[in-house]
Scaffold this motif. Structure first.
Motif, PDB file in Angstrom:
ATOM      1  N   SER A 150     -17.645  73.707 -50.302  1.00  0.00           N
ATOM      2  CA  SER A 150     -17.544  75.105 -49.718  1.00  0.00           C
ATOM      3  C   SER A 150     -18.627  76.231 -49.616  1.00  0.00           C
ATOM      4  O   SER A 150     -18.331  77.243 -48.841  1.00  0.00           O
ATOM      5  CB  SER A 150     -16.243  75.892 -50.616  1.00  0.00           C
ATOM      6  OG  SER A 150     -15.171  75.077 -50.439  1.00  0.00           O
ATOM      7  N   ARG A 151     -19.624  75.903 -50.380  1.00  0.00           N
ATOM      8  CA  ARG A 151     -20.876  76.603 -50.248  1.00  0.00           C
ATOM      9  C   ARG A 151     -20.615  78.113 -50.674  1.00  0.00           C
ATOM     10  O   ARG A 151     -21.042  78.845 -49.879  1.00  0.00           O
ATOM     11  CB  ARG A 151     -21.578  76.488 -48.973  1.00  0.00           C
ATOM     12  CG  ARG A 151     -21.955  75.351 -48.674  1.00  0.00           C
ATOM     13  CD  ARG A 151     -22.759  75.265 -47.266  1.00  0.00           C
ATOM     14  NE  ARG A 151     -22.601  73.869 -46.596  1.00  0.00           N
ATOM     15  CZ  ARG A 151     -23.208  73.630 -45.231  1.00  0.00           C
ATOM     16  NH1 ARG A 151     -23.646  74.441 -44.503  1.00  0.00           N
ATOM     17  NH2 ARG A 151     -23.234  72.508 -44.797  1.00  0.00           N
ATOM     18  N   THR A 742     -17.504  63.051 -47.683  1.00  0.00           N
ATOM     19  CA  THR A 742     -17.431  63.140 -49.063  1.00  0.00           C
ATOM     20  C   THR A 742     -18.168  64.036 -49.830  1.00  0.00           C
ATOM     21  O   THR A 742     -19.616  63.932 -49.582  1.00  0.00           O
ATOM     22  CB  THR A 742     -17.404  61.648 -49.864  1.00  0.00           C
ATOM     23  OG1 THR A 742     -16.176  61.108 -49.262  1.00  0.00           O
ATOM     24  CG2 THR A 742     -16.827  61.806 -51.519  1.00  0.00           C
ATOM     25  N   ASP A 743     -17.919  65.023 -50.556  1.00  0.00           N
ATOM     26  CA  ASP A 743     -18.743  65.839 -51.041  1.00  0.00           C
ATOM     27  C   ASP A 743     -18.567  65.777 -52.868  1.00  0.00           C
ATOM     28  O   ASP A 743     -17.522  65.746 -53.077  1.00  0.00           O
ATOM     29  CB  ASP A 743     -18.728  67.280 -50.918  1.00  0.00           C
ATOM     30  CG  ASP A 743     -18.900  67.591 -49.133  1.00  0.00           C
ATOM     31  OD1 ASP A 743     -19.698  66.905 -48.686  1.00  0.00           O
ATOM     32  OD2 ASP A 743     -18.144  68.455 -48.618  1.00  0.00           O
ATOM     33  N   LEU A 744     -19.521  66.103 -53.421  1.00  0.00           N
ATOM     34  CA  LEU A 744     -19.526  65.942 -55.095  1.00  0.00           C
ATOM     35  C   LEU A 744     -20.241  67.111 -55.578  1.00  0.00           C
ATOM     36  O   LEU A 744     -21.238  67.635 -55.011  1.00  0.00           O
ATOM     37  CB  LEU A 744     -20.194  64.847 -55.513  1.00  0.00           C
ATOM     38  CG  LEU A 744     -20.267  64.786 -57.062  1.00  0.00           C
ATOM     39  CD1 LEU A 744     -19.134  64.623 -57.549  1.00  0.00           C
ATOM     40  CD2 LEU A 744     -21.303  63.432 -57.358  1.00  0.00           C
ATOM     41  N   LYS A 745     -19.602  67.921 -56.327  1.00  0.00           N
ATOM     42  CA  LYS A 745     -20.263  69.134 -56.955  1.00  0.00           C
ATOM     43  C   LYS A 745     -20.355  69.057 -58.493  1.00  0.00           C
ATOM     44  O   LYS A 745     -19.155  68.808 -59.156  1.00  0.00           O
ATOM     45  CB  LYS A 745     -19.532  70.409 -56.469  1.00  0.00           C
ATOM     46  CG  LYS A 745     -20.208  71.556 -57.140  1.00  0.00           C
ATOM     47  CD  LYS A 745     -19.604  72.843 -56.600  1.00  0.00           C
ATOM     48  CE  LYS A 745     -20.405  74.213 -57.079  1.00  0.00           C
ATOM     49  NZ  LYS A 745     -19.561  75.354 -56.430  1.00  0.00           N
ATOM     50  N   ASP A 762     -24.688  70.515 -55.827  1.00  0.00           N
ATOM     51  CA  ASP A 762     -23.559  70.219 -54.586  1.00  0.00           C
ATOM     52  C   ASP A 762     -23.998  69.138 -53.733  1.00  0.00           C
ATOM     53  O   ASP A 762     -25.106  69.411 -53.038  1.00  0.00           O
ATOM     54  CB  ASP A 762     -23.095  71.544 -53.751  1.00  0.00           C
ATOM     55  CG  ASP A 762     -21.937  71.473 -53.130  1.00  0.00           C
ATOM     56  OD1 ASP A 762     -21.330  70.263 -53.104  1.00  0.00           O
ATOM     57  OD2 ASP A 762     -21.215  72.433 -52.868  1.00  0.00           O
ATOM     58  N   ILE A 763     -23.613  67.985 -53.851  1.00  0.00           N
ATOM     59  CA  ILE A 763     -24.253  67.002 -52.750  1.00  0.00           C
ATOM     60  C   ILE A 763     -23.181  66.715 -51.594  1.00  0.00           C
ATOM     61  O   ILE A 763     -22.053  66.445 -51.903  1.00  0.00           O
ATOM     62  CB  ILE A 763     -24.340  65.603 -53.765  1.00  0.00           C
ATOM     63  CG1 ILE A 763     -25.112  65.783 -54.902  1.00  0.00           C
ATOM     64  CG2 ILE A 763     -24.864  64.552 -52.751  1.00  0.00           C
ATOM     65  CD1 ILE A 763     -25.179  64.697 -55.872  1.00  0.00           C
ATOM     66  N   ILE A 795     -27.971  70.356 -52.605  1.00  0.00           N
ATOM     67  CA  ILE A 795     -27.804  72.129 -52.629  1.00  0.00           C
ATOM     68  C   ILE A 795     -27.744  72.247 -54.236  1.00  0.00           C
ATOM     69  O   ILE A 795     -26.759  72.171 -54.912  1.00  0.00           O
ATOM     70  CB  ILE A 795     -26.868  72.572 -51.873  1.00  0.00           C
ATOM     71  CG1 ILE A 795     -26.894  72.307 -50.534  1.00  0.00           C
ATOM     72  CG2 ILE A 795     -27.164  74.093 -52.164  1.00  0.00           C
ATOM     73  CD1 ILE A 795     -25.605  72.909 -49.463  1.00  0.00           C
ATOM     74  N   PRO A 796     -29.018  72.636 -54.735  1.00  0.00           N
ATOM     75  CA  PRO A 796     -28.907  73.041 -56.150  1.00  0.00           C
ATOM     76  C   PRO A 796     -28.391  74.570 -56.376  1.00  0.00           C
ATOM     77  O   PRO A 796     -28.743  75.367 -55.251  1.00  0.00           O
ATOM     78  CB  PRO A 796     -30.405  73.157 -56.725  1.00  0.00           C
ATOM     79  CG  PRO A 796     -31.147  73.364 -55.245  1.00  0.00           C
ATOM     80  CD  PRO A 796     -30.326  72.509 -54.282  1.00  0.00           C
ATOM     81  N   GLN A 797     -27.908  75.083 -57.275  1.00  0.00           N
ATOM     82  CA  GLN A 797     -27.456  76.505 -57.644  1.00  0.00           C
ATOM     83  C   GLN A 797     -27.876  76.743 -58.818  1.00  0.00           C
ATOM     84  O   GLN A 797     -27.506  75.965 -59.835  1.00  0.00           O
ATOM     85  CB  GLN A 797     -26.136  76.696 -57.030  1.00  0.00           C
ATOM     86  CG  GLN A 797     -25.705  78.262 -57.313  1.00  0.00           C
ATOM     87  CD  GLN A 797     -24.292  78.461 -56.652  1.00  0.00           C
ATOM     88  OE1 GLN A 797     -24.225  78.424 -55.665  1.00  0.00           O
ATOM     89  NE2 GLN A 797     -23.450  78.800 -57.584  1.00  0.00           N
ATOM     90  N   TYR A 798     -28.389  78.050 -59.213  1.00  0.00           N
ATOM     91  CA  TYR A 798     -28.544  78.625 -60.575  1.00  0.00           C
ATOM     92  C   TYR A 798     -27.880  79.957 -60.561  1.00  0.00           C
ATOM     93  O   TYR A 798     -27.805  80.906 -59.509  1.00  0.00           O
ATOM     94  CB  TYR A 798     -29.951  78.838 -60.726  1.00  0.00           C
ATOM     95  CG  TYR A 798     -29.946  79.618 -62.276  1.00  0.00           C
ATOM     96  CD1 TYR A 798     -29.631  78.873 -63.594  1.00  0.00           C
ATOM     97  CD2 TYR A 798     -30.681  80.906 -62.355  1.00  0.00           C
ATOM     98  CE1 TYR A 798     -29.724  79.786 -64.483  1.00  0.00           C
ATOM     99  CE2 TYR A 798     -30.692  81.442 -63.488  1.00  0.00           C
ATOM    100  CZ  TYR A 798     -30.140  81.026 -64.928  1.00  0.00           C
ATOM    101  OH  TYR A 798     -30.133  81.567 -65.877  1.00  0.00           O
ATOM    102  N   ARG A 799     -26.923  80.380 -61.404  1.00  0.00           N
ATOM    103  CA  ARG A 799     -26.294  81.732 -61.618  1.00  0.00           C
ATOM    104  C   ARG A 799     -26.454  82.079 -63.090  1.00  0.00           C
ATOM    105  O   ARG A 799     -26.182  81.654 -64.311  1.00  0.00           O
ATOM    106  CB  ARG A 799     -24.710  81.578 -61.307  1.00  0.00           C
ATOM    107  CG  ARG A 799     -24.171  82.906 -61.117  1.00  0.00           C
ATOM    108  CD  ARG A 799     -22.572  82.469 -60.709  1.00  0.00           C
ATOM    109  NE  ARG A 799     -22.085  83.594 -60.540  1.00  0.00           N
ATOM    110  CZ  ARG A 799     -20.443  83.770 -60.266  1.00  0.00           C
ATOM    111  NH1 ARG A 799     -19.929  82.583 -60.641  1.00  0.00           N
ATOM    112  NH2 ARG A 799     -19.994  84.681 -60.007  1.00  0.00           N
ATOM    113  N   ILE A 800     -26.645  83.675 -63.288  1.00  0.00           N
ATOM    114  CA  ILE A 800     -26.729  84.171 -64.454  1.00  0.00           C
ATOM    115  C   ILE A 800     -25.937  85.347 -64.261  1.00  0.00           C
ATOM    116  O   ILE A 800     -25.839  86.135 -63.458  1.00  0.00           O
ATOM    117  CB  ILE A 800     -28.226  84.346 -64.957  1.00  0.00           C
ATOM    118  CG1 ILE A 800     -28.239  85.117 -66.597  1.00  0.00           C
ATOM    119  CG2 ILE A 800     -28.940  85.169 -64.064  1.00  0.00           C
ATOM    120  CD1 ILE A 800     -29.418  84.965 -66.999  1.00  0.00           C
TER     121      ILE A 800
END
Length: 802
Positions: A150-151, A742-745, A762-763, A795-800
């Motif tokens: 979904s990005r 197919t997507d994997l998160k 998110d691959i 797609i890597p993601q970091y959240r704080i």
């Protein structure tokens, strides 16, 4: 570079250690109100389910409640108030560093002689708009981030729902039941807004990246047919989005790095005494940085550059009523120049074209002020004054095959400006019925310039040249009557009047919802819906025999669509439901070619970066869509959920040739399977130690391939090039191979005492499936080859949050 990476890793580890040193707890608070009148409800009981000992509280005189020292993680609430249906809020996410602030609305019971147990809940089968009878569901902001692929984009998230096709990796266009994506209405905070996407064309509704930031959105509705009378100028569906209010007691901050950009967010109180708050979020594209790291987004020589912002200010208690201000906007541009392409690489640009230099950009901003005023406990009014501006610009130059000299091929500079006044009165007559009536008055200003290379002139020919304004009026009224707690009638009337050509429409709407028992519902919906044609269509110029130019399309009437829908919904258990809907839509007054008889129709436009229309059109086209949709859903419970949707459909139309064709969006079927599971890791929960969450989300999509028109490759000896000769009698009769992906998160969330951190990957296109986007022709050799959609993308993601 290594030193910077080590420093960043050290800081993150240090934060994790410090955050883990104390027990992770959070606060849940909010306000309880009547859904119809928005009246506050003091004395409501709020219970934290599955808590031991039981934790609960009662709303105060202002309808507010607070639960403190609650273990972080998934939490569920039950709200009880005499005379109202119980509300269940299941599996909400409570993080450290951020309070869980809720605005809970309750539905009043209808008093009958026979007692029937009906429970209201936060299940997605219900919509926030209670005038919706069929083809609607609510969604949470969490879903836009949870679903694989979904990005963090609400449009891409919606492609998981029944009846929606999202088989174009390049864009987030929403194709609903075979309709043109242009038939979708975007509404934010109660007013219609232009295309809310970067690189979004005028009159289109999609684009590569959504400007709307999911971090500032509240729970919202997505409607796919026979929508209620307050919605107009749309024939396929509605995104009715709400922005949440900022925390009015505590300052909170957010930082995020991911596919959609570098993000910073802040919210907090402006004045704690009167409950005013602010919410702001800004984002800057990361694609340029990721491209330098080797990621390939299919943009070839072009690097997408964009930035956007969203904000809301809320002032709920003033002497003149409640006020709020909201705004959003974005800027985007890209240069895809074939003249810069490395000749040693044969890869074709996904967005660009061989032999062309393309420069494209768009600017969009929208905002407004809302005023709500209450008259007693049963009536309130809302006035919204908003403004919006949208600019879309394109420059295309063709390249000489040998010298690479640029030859002007296409120029486009479109600007549209909106000034909207919206007003409605909402009155609750009694527990059985309420009425809502209002209007939208829009001032529309345009500055449109477009020129296209003409072979006869051997130069650019002006296709559109207009500066002016017009207006649109949309009054509406709707009424709900509850025969009992199990049978509800929704009716309404919407009208449109377009000042440009004095065209108008009157559109009846009706819906019936019957709760056959406490776990199953039968529903029916009907709606007449109309939509204006694309802005560029009305002002397109045609060259007359005397050499003059004239606009021939200003008198085009609105496109119309009638919706008939029958739905059945059954809860198999507390957390599992099935839903089925059958529908038929008849479209008329669609714009088709008025200069010659051929296959062209506006019903096939809207899934690209612009409209390409004949200079002479007539509103005689027709079409129809019908299909069946199925949903099997397990709502999130104990960290587990699944969503399975299947749709089979037909979408046909007739152009001025009066031949029945498949529409460009007639994929015939789409199947989505989503499944996810969260695991609590690491520590003893009884001792309230750190709650680490590891989540896996998997999505698989199968859909019919994109439609295309058969053609024969021929040689033009005069111009020494090959070209396609299309068989227009068989327009869109062929399909590329079926789409599959197919997507994997994978997400890891760590809750400290005051900070929550989230690491994700998110691959997308996990198995690197080859899906055809289009077919290109080499004009020199006459050879054809496929242009494929996105390959595997990580797609890597970091959240704080703190």
């Amino acid at each position: 570079m290594k030193k910077i990476v080590l420093i960043v890793v050290y800081i993150l580890v240090s934060i994790s250690i410090v955050s883990a040193s104390n027990a992770p707890i959070g606060t849940i608070r909010g306000v309880i109100s009547d859904r119809i009148t928005k009246t506050l409800l003091p004395g409501a009981s709020i219970v934290l389910l599955n808590s031991s000992p039981l934790i609960g509280t009662i709303s105060n005189a202002d309808g507010k409640f607070r639960l403190e020292n609650v273990n972080v993680g998934r939490v569920s609430l039950k709200v009880i108030f005499m005379g109202y249906k119980d509300v269940y809020l299941n599996n909400l996410t409570l993080n450290t560093g951020k309070e869980l602030v809720l605005e809970i609305e309750m539905d009043e019971n209808v008093i009958t002689q026979q007692t029937v147990e009906i429970k209201a809940s936060s299940d997605k089968s219900n919509t926030l708009n209670k005038m919706t009878s069929v083809s609607g569901r609510s969604f949470t902001v969490e879903e836009t981030g949870r679903y694989a692929g979904s990005r963090n984009d609400v449009a891409r998230m919606a492609s998981n729902y029944a009846g929606i096709v999202g088989s174009n990796d390049a864009r987030n266009d929403i194709i609903i039941r075979g309709n043109t994506p242009s038939g979708l209405l975007w509404r934010l905070e109660g007013v219609d807004i232009p295309n809310p996407n970067h690189w979004g064309a005028l009159s289109a509704t999609g684009g590569p990246v959504c400007i709307l930031n999911n971090n500032v959105l509240s729970n919202s509705d997505f409607l796919t047919g026979a929508f209620s009378a307050e919605y107009g100028n749309a024939v396929s569906g509605v995104f009715d989005l709400k922005m949440r209010n900022g925390n009015n007691e505590k300052h909170e901050f957010l930082g995020q790095i991911g596919f959609n950009g570098f993000e910073l967010g802040a919210e907090g109180p402006i004045n704690k005494k009167n409950g005013s708050s602010y919410l702001i979020n800004a984002r800057y594209s990361t694609l340029e940085v990721m491209e330098k790291m080797g990621a390939d987004f299919g943009t070839g020589t072009g690097i997408p550059k964009y930035k956007d912002f969203s904000m809301k200010l809320n002032f709920p208690k003033t002497k003149l009523g409640s006020f709020s201000l909201f705004a959003m906007g974005g800027i985007s541009d890209i240069e895809m120049w074939d003249s810069r392409k490395d000749s040693t690489k044969t890869k074709v640009d996904f967005y660009g074209g061989e032999g062309y230099d393309l420069t494209n950009g768009s600017n969009m901003i929208a905002g407004g002020i809302t005023h709500t005023l209450f008259f007693g406990t049963n009536t309130y009014t809302k006035l919204i004054i908003s403004a919006a501006s949208h600019k879309f610009e394109t420059v295309v130059d063709s390249l000489s095959p040998v010298s690479k000299i640029k030859i002007p091929n296409f120029r486009n500079n479109f600007v549209e400006n909106y000034l909207t006044a919206s007003f409605f009165v909402n009155h609750k007559i009694n527990s059985r019925s309420f009425v809502k009536s209002g209007f939208f008055l829009k001032g529309l200003g345009f500055s449109l310039s477009e020129s296209i290379y003409n072979n006869d002139d051997k130069a650019l020919r002006t296709a559109t040249d207009f500066n002016g304004n017009t207006w649109l009026l949309q009054p509406y009224a709707e009424y709900q009557y509850k025969f009992s707690d199990v049978l509800t009638l929704n009716t309404g009337l919407h009208a449109m009047y377009y000042g440009l050509n004095k065209d108008y429409s009157i559109e009846p709407r009706a819906g019936l919802k019957w709760n056959l028992s406490c776990n199953q519902t039968l529903s029916f919906g009907y709606g007449m819906h109309s939509m204006l044609n694309s802005v560029s269509v009305y002002f397109r110029q045609a060259k007359m025999s005397d050499g003059s130019f004239k606009r021939l399309n200003e008198d085009l009437t609105m496109m119309k669509s009638q919706h008939f829908i029958l739905g059945y919904d059954r809860n198999l258990s507390e957390y599992v439901r099935i839903k089925a809907e059958a529908y038929y839509q008849y479209l008329s007054h669609a714009a088709v070619n008025g200069g010659e008889n051929n296959y062209y129709s506006l019903l096939n436009e809207g899934a690209n970066f612009g409209y390409f229309t004949p200079d002479t059109l007539k509103a005689t086209g027709t079409g129809y869509n019908y299909g069946l949709e199925f949903t099997l859903e397990h709502f999130l419970n104990k960290g587990f959920y699944y969503l399975m949707t299947a749709s089979v459909f037909q979408s046909k139309y007739k152009g001025s040739d009066e031949i029945e064709h498949n529409t460009a969006f007639n994929g015939n079927y789409v199947l989505n399977v989503l499944i996810g599971k969260e695991f609590v890791l690491g520590h003893n929960l009884k001792d309230k130690k750190v709650r680490n969450i590891l989540g896996f989300d998997l999505k698989t999509t199968y859909a019919g391939g994109q439609r295309y028109t058969p053609s024969t490759v021929l040689y033009d000896a005069i111009n020494s090039r090959y070209y396609r000769d299309y068989d227009e009698s068989k327009a869109y009769s062929l399909q590329y191979k079926d789409y599959s992906r197919t997507d994997l998160k994978i997400v890891f969330r760590r809750n400290g005492k005051k900070i929550t951190q989230e690491f994700g990957i998110d691959i997308q296109n996990l198995f690197n499936q080859t899906n055809v986007y289009s077919e290109k022709l080499n004009q020199k050799t006459g050879e054809t080859s496929y242009i494929n959609q996105m390959g595997i993308l990580i797609i890597p993601q970091y959240r704080i949050i703190f």
